[in-house]
Design a protein around this motif. Structure first.
Motif, PDB file in Angstrom:
ATOM      1  N   ASP A 122       0.806  -1.221   0.000  1.00 43.89           N
ATOM      2  CA  ASP A 122       0.000   0.000   0.000  1.00 43.89           C
ATOM      3  C   ASP A 122       0.839   1.271   0.000  1.00 43.89           C
ATOM      4  OD1 ASP A 122      -2.406  -1.473   0.112  1.00 43.89           O
ATOM      5  OD2 ASP A 122      -2.111  -1.767   2.272  1.00 43.89           O
ATOM      6  N   ARG A 123       2.123   1.138   0.192  1.00 43.64           N
ATOM      7  CA  ARG A 123       3.025   2.297   0.234  1.00 43.64           C
ATOM      8  C   ARG A 123       4.182   2.028  -0.733  1.00 43.64           C
ATOM      9  NH1 ARG A 123       6.822   5.031   3.795  1.00 43.64           N
ATOM     10  NH2 ARG A 123       6.184   7.203   3.759  1.00 43.64           N
ATOM     11  N   GLN A 155      12.085  -1.459  -3.408  1.00 45.15           N
ATOM     12  CA  GLN A 155      11.105  -2.481  -3.072  1.00 45.15           C
ATOM     13  C   GLN A 155       9.708  -1.919  -3.309  1.00 45.15           C
ATOM     14  OE1 GLN A 155      12.348  -3.266   1.015  1.00 45.15           O
ATOM     15  NE2 GLN A 155      13.291  -5.169   0.327  1.00 45.15           N
ATOM     16  N   TYR A 156       8.828  -2.789  -3.733  1.00 39.53           N
ATOM     17  CA  TYR A 156       7.432  -2.422  -3.996  1.00 39.53           C
ATOM     18  C   TYR A 156       7.343  -1.309  -5.044  1.00 39.53           C
ATOM     19  CZ  TYR A 156       6.299  -5.431  -0.109  1.00 39.53           C
ATOM     20  OH  TYR A 156       6.184  -6.527   0.715  1.00 39.53           O
ATOM     21  N   CYS A 177      15.860  -5.036  -6.823  1.00 41.75           N
ATOM     22  CA  CYS A 177      14.472  -4.567  -6.852  1.00 41.75           C
ATOM     23  C   CYS A 177      13.556  -5.737  -6.529  1.00 41.75           C
ATOM     24  CB  CYS A 177      14.143  -3.975  -8.210  1.00 41.75           C
ATOM     25  SG  CYS A 177      15.142  -2.523  -8.581  1.00 41.75           S
ATOM     26  N   ASP A 178      12.829  -5.617  -5.434  1.00 40.79           N
ATOM     27  CA  ASP A 178      11.949  -6.675  -4.964  1.00 40.79           C
ATOM     28  C   ASP A 178      10.493  -6.236  -5.048  1.00 40.79           C
ATOM     29  OD1 ASP A 178      14.261  -8.107  -4.160  1.00 40.79           O
ATOM     30  OD2 ASP A 178      14.273  -7.039  -2.250  1.00 40.79           O
ATOM     31  N   PHE A 179       9.611  -7.216  -5.236  1.00 41.18           N
ATOM     32  CA  PHE A 179       8.168  -6.996  -5.227  1.00 41.18           C
ATOM     33  C   PHE A 179       7.734  -6.040  -6.345  1.00 41.18           C
ATOM     34  CE2 PHE A 179       9.680  -7.460  -0.796  1.00 41.18           C
ATOM     35  CZ  PHE A 179       9.261  -8.770  -0.592  1.00 41.18           C
ATOM     36  N   LEU A 180       8.230  -6.324  -7.541  1.00 45.20           N
ATOM     37  CA  LEU A 180       7.832  -5.528  -8.714  1.00 45.20           C
ATOM     38  C   LEU A 180       6.463  -5.994  -9.196  1.00 45.20           C
ATOM     39  CD1 LEU A 180      11.171  -5.630 -10.748  1.00 45.20           C
ATOM     40  CD2 LEU A 180      10.392  -3.856  -9.191  1.00 45.20           C
ATOM     41  N   GLN A 181       5.641  -5.052  -9.622  1.00 42.85           N
ATOM     42  CA  GLN A 181       4.334  -5.373 -10.171  1.00 42.85           C
ATOM     43  C   GLN A 181       4.137  -4.589 -11.458  1.00 42.85           C
ATOM     44  OE1 GLN A 181       1.050  -4.842  -7.423  1.00 42.85           O
ATOM     45  NE2 GLN A 181      -0.370  -4.521  -9.101  1.00 42.85           N
ATOM     46  N   ASP A 182       3.725  -5.281 -12.514  1.00 40.83           N
ATOM     47  CA  ASP A 182       3.506  -4.662 -13.824  1.00 40.83           C
ATOM     48  C   ASP A 182       4.734  -3.849 -14.250  1.00 40.83           C
ATOM     49  OD1 ASP A 182       0.904  -5.688 -13.863  1.00 40.83           O
ATOM     50  OD2 ASP A 182       0.122  -3.939 -12.791  1.00 40.83           O
ATOM     51  N   SER A 183       5.902  -4.466 -14.124  1.00 41.41           N
ATOM     52  CA  SER A 183       7.162  -3.782 -14.403  1.00 41.41           C
ATOM     53  C   SER A 183       7.944  -4.522 -15.485  1.00 41.41           C
ATOM     54  CB  SER A 183       7.999  -3.681 -13.119  1.00 41.41           C
ATOM     55  OG  SER A 183       7.356  -2.849 -12.176  1.00 41.41           O
TER      56      SER A 183
END
Length: 189
Positions: A122-123, A155-156, A177-183
């Motif tokens: 969320d952040r 991260q995120y 880079c951890d917890f990538l989304q739509d990247s």
């Protein structure tokens, strides 16, 4: 060269929105790229200014760093949503990391982490591109391992892009880079 396809009126005269331009030539905003001057304070201030603009109006911003050696010493830059960093290509635009003034702390080019910044689902940071530059971490020396001694330690990240980067000689992972989304990660060495 990036952004050459844009008309000159857009490329050079983009209007300020929410007090922050959409496109910045870093050397017009305090970064020197001379390999001597510590460019980190100017970069951090510019990232904050553009990040505030993105938070206000939701329009992503770009920092373009022309050819040069940008010395990033003794502190990393806390990255912000909506701020992209683009160079003229690896070998032409080079970020030289160093912690010679503070050997106990690592110096990433950019970071946003759970432990330091409270990053989580969320952040997160969003809408950032890192493209067409080199990160040289050979100036960072650590007495013991630190996971923050990275080139990019993020991260995120949501809707991030990492393109045409050459990252080398970092004390920890170059691209951490951890917890990538739509990247997207493309052409990263």
């Amino acid at each position: 060269m990036p952004f050459q396809a844009l008309p000159p009126a857009v490329r050079y005269h983009r209007p300020a929105v929410a007090g922050a331009p959409l496109y910045c030539d870093a050397q017009e905003y305090g970064l020197c790229g001379d390999g001597v001057t510590n460019d980190q304070p100017a970069l951090a201030a510019l990232v904050d200014r553009l990040g505030d603009g993105y938070a206000a109006d939701g329009r992503a911003r770009v920092i373009y760093c022309p050819p040069g050696i940008y010395s990033i010493r003794d502190a990393g830059t806390v990255w912000r949503s909506g701020v992209s960093l683009v160079g003229a290509g690896p070998g032409a635009t080079r970020f030289l990391l160093s912690n010679e003034g503070n050997r106990s702390d690592p110096t990433p080019l950019a970071f946003w982490t759970t432990v330091q910044h409270g990053a989580d689902r969320d952040r997160h940071i969003a809408d950032c591109t890192f493209a067409d530059f080199e990160i040289d971490g050979s100036g960072v020396a650590m007495a013991e391992y630190s996971y923050l001694a990275k080139g990019l330690g993020l991260q995120y990240v949501v809707r991030g892009a990492f393109r045409n980067l050459y990252i080398h000689h970092t004390a920890a992972t170059g691209l951490g880079c951890d917890f990538l989304q739509d990247s997207l990660i493309e052409g990263v060495v």
